[in-house]
Design a protein around this motif. Sequence first.
Motif, PDB file in Angstrom:
ATOM      1  N   LEU A 263       0.853  -1.186   0.000  1.00  0.00           N
ATOM      2  CA  LEU A 263       0.000   0.000   0.000  1.00  0.00           C
ATOM      3  C   LEU A 263       0.890   1.238   0.000  1.00  0.00           C
ATOM      4  N   ALA A 264       0.623   2.147  -0.927  1.00  0.00           N
ATOM      5  CA  ALA A 264       1.423   3.366  -1.055  1.00  0.00           C
ATOM      6  C   ALA A 264       0.498   4.572  -1.028  1.00  0.00           C
ATOM      7  N   ASP A 265       0.804   5.545  -0.167  1.00  0.00           N
ATOM      8  CA  ASP A 265       0.005   6.763  -0.056  1.00  0.00           C
ATOM      9  C   ASP A 265       0.305   7.700  -1.220  1.00  0.00           C
ATOM     10  N   VAL A 266      -0.747   8.293  -1.778  1.00  0.00           N
ATOM     11  CA  VAL A 266      -0.570   9.326  -2.797  1.00  0.00           C
ATOM     12  C   VAL A 266      -0.176  10.619  -2.089  1.00  0.00           C
ATOM     13  N   VAL A 267       0.943  11.201  -2.491  1.00  0.00           N
ATOM     14  CA  VAL A 267       1.433  12.423  -1.850  1.00  0.00           C
ATOM     15  C   VAL A 267       1.546  13.528  -2.893  1.00  0.00           C
ATOM     16  N   GLY A 268       1.474  14.773  -2.429  1.00  0.00           N
ATOM     17  CA  GLY A 268       1.606  15.907  -3.339  1.00  0.00           C
ATOM     18  C   GLY A 268       0.350  16.134  -4.158  1.00  0.00           C
ATOM     19  N   GLN A 269       0.450  17.090  -5.064  1.00  0.00           N
ATOM     20  CA  GLN A 269      -0.660  17.474  -5.922  1.00  0.00           C
ATOM     21  C   GLN A 269      -0.528  16.824  -7.288  1.00  0.00           C
ATOM     22  N   THR A 270      -1.659  16.615  -7.952  1.00  0.00           N
ATOM     23  CA  THR A 270      -1.674  16.091  -9.317  1.00  0.00           C
ATOM     24  C   THR A 270      -2.275  17.130 -10.248  1.00  0.00           C
ATOM     25  N   THR A 271      -1.899  17.050 -11.526  1.00  0.00           N
ATOM     26  CA  THR A 271      -2.404  18.025 -12.492  1.00  0.00           C
ATOM     27  C   THR A 271      -3.900  17.872 -12.721  1.00  0.00           C
ATOM     28  N   GLN A 272      -4.403  16.657 -12.593  1.00  0.00           N
ATOM     29  CA  GLN A 272      -5.826  16.379 -12.730  1.00  0.00           C
ATOM     30  C   GLN A 272      -6.263  15.538 -11.538  1.00  0.00           C
ATOM     31  N   PRO A 273      -7.558  15.527 -11.217  1.00  0.00           N
ATOM     32  CA  PRO A 273      -8.023  14.703 -10.096  1.00  0.00           C
ATOM     33  C   PRO A 273      -7.684  13.236 -10.315  1.00  0.00           C
ATOM     34  N   LEU A 274      -7.181  12.607  -9.275  1.00  0.00           N
ATOM     35  CA  LEU A 274      -6.870  11.184  -9.314  1.00  0.00           C
ATOM     36  C   LEU A 274      -8.081  10.439  -8.781  1.00  0.00           C
ATOM     37  N   ARG A 275      -8.641   9.558  -9.595  1.00  0.00           N
ATOM     38  CA  ARG A 275      -9.919   8.944  -9.262  1.00  0.00           C
ATOM     39  C   ARG A 275      -9.735   7.546  -8.671  1.00  0.00           C
ATOM     40  N   PRO A 276     -10.424   7.247  -7.576  1.00  0.00           N
ATOM     41  CA  PRO A 276     -10.401   5.880  -7.052  1.00  0.00           C
ATOM     42  C   PRO A 276     -10.873   4.900  -8.114  1.00  0.00           C
ATOM     43  N   GLY A 277     -10.206   3.767  -8.175  1.00  0.00           N
ATOM     44  CA  GLY A 277     -10.526   2.758  -9.177  1.00  0.00           C
ATOM     45  C   GLY A 277      -9.627   2.790 -10.391  1.00  0.00           C
ATOM     46  N   ALA A 278      -8.854   3.876 -10.574  1.00  0.00           N
ATOM     47  CA  ALA A 278      -7.979   3.985 -11.736  1.00  0.00           C
ATOM     48  C   ALA A 278      -6.828   2.984 -11.642  1.00  0.00           C
ATOM     49  N   LEU A 279      -6.458   2.408 -12.798  1.00  0.00           N
ATOM     50  CA  LEU A 279      -5.305   1.514 -12.866  1.00  0.00           C
ATOM     51  C   LEU A 279      -4.034   2.347 -13.069  1.00  0.00           C
ATOM     52  N   VAL A 280      -2.983   2.010 -12.354  1.00  0.00           N
ATOM     53  CA  VAL A 280      -1.744   2.776 -12.415  1.00  0.00           C
ATOM     54  C   VAL A 280      -0.560   1.823 -12.434  1.00  0.00           C
TER      55      VAL A 280
END
Length: 364
Positions: A263-280
Motif C-alpha cells: 500500500l502506497a500513499d498518494v502524496v503531493g498534488q496532481t495536475t488532474q483529479p486522481l480517481r479511485p478505481g484507476a489503474l496505475v
Amino acid sequence: MIRRMWMAAVLAAVFTTGCGKSGAQPALPTQEASSAMGVKAIAPATELEGSVTRVTGQVRSKQEATLSAQATGTIAKMLVKVGDKVKKGQTLAVLDTSNVVIGVEQARAVKAAADAALQLATNNLERTRKVAEGGGIAAAGLDQAEIGQKQAAAQAAQAAAAVRMAEENLRDMAIIAPFDGVITARMKNIGDTVAMMPPTPVFSLVDVGGLEVRALVPESVVDKIKQGTKTHGTVSPSGMRFEVAVATVGSVVDTTNRTVEVLADVVGQTTQPLRPGALVDLDFSAAGEVDDKGLFLPTQAVSARGQEGFVWVVQDGTVRKRDVRVERVLPGYVRILQGLGADERVLADSSLDVKEGTAVRVVQ
C-alpha cells in the motif's frame, strides 16, 4: 574423313560445355542444412529495462462507505446528488418523520408530568419533615413521604430516558455523512422505502482527499521495497504522473500468484483529479532500490532450480549445454552469476527439444 570426325567432336564438346554454363541449376542443399532447427537466439542484457521493475496497482480511497438508514421508513427528502462534495455531519437524506415526531412529543409530555409529580413529592417531603421535627406526625408518615419522593424521582428519570430515546429515533430518520467525501452513487429516490435490517443501501460515499494505491508486488521484488520508499506512478491510459510513498509492505505471500500486497500513499498534488478505481503503474526502479547492472536473461532462457541451472549456447550452427549459476532478481528475469559471457548467444527457450550438438539455424 578423320578430319571431319575430329571437328565434329570438338564442336560437340564446345556446345555441351556452353549449355552446361548457361543452364546451370543451383546446388541442392545438403541434408545437414535442410534438417537444422530454426531457433531464436538472444544475448544477455547488460542492464535491466525500467519496464521490468514496474507493477500494476489500483487507486482506492482510504475511507469509503455504503450508507443506509438507521431506521425503517419512506424517504421524504433527498438533499444531495451524485458528485456532490459533502462534509462530515451533513444531512444527506431524511425519512418521513411524522410518527416519530408524535412519539417525541408524547415522550416530552410524559416527562413534563413526571417532573411535576417529582416536584410535588419533593415539596410534600419537606413539609412532612418540618411537621415531624415538631412531633406533630408519626414516623410512619415521614417514611411514606420519603418513599413517595423517591418513586416520583424514578418516574421522572424514566421519562427523561424515554425522551432521549424518542429524540434518538428522530435523529435516526436522517442519513448523515460520517466523513468528508464525494457522493459516488445514489441507489434510492424520494418515496422509496428503506429498512434498517437488513440494511438498505442508499448512498456510496468516498473520501477522495485521502488516496492510496494497492499493488500486488511479486515476491522476487518486494524485499527491495521498504516502508517510506518514494517513487512515481503513471495513470493508465492517460499517462498522468503522480508521487507515492510506500506506507505498508505486506507480511504474507499470496500462494496463488506469489505476490505481496503493498500500500502506497498518494502524496503531493496532481495536475488532474486522481480517481479511485484507476489503474496505475508503479515504477520501483526510480526509487533506486533495484540493482540493474550485470548479465540478465529471461527466465524462459534458463533451466534452473535454485541457483544452479543451464542454458543452450549457440556455437557454429549447433547448440552446447552450458552450466550456469543464476540469481532471480525480478519477475521474468534472472542474473547470470557464473558460466556465460556477455558476447555469447543462447536459445531464447530452454525447453526446446534439443540435445548436445543439435544443428540449428538462427531465424531471429
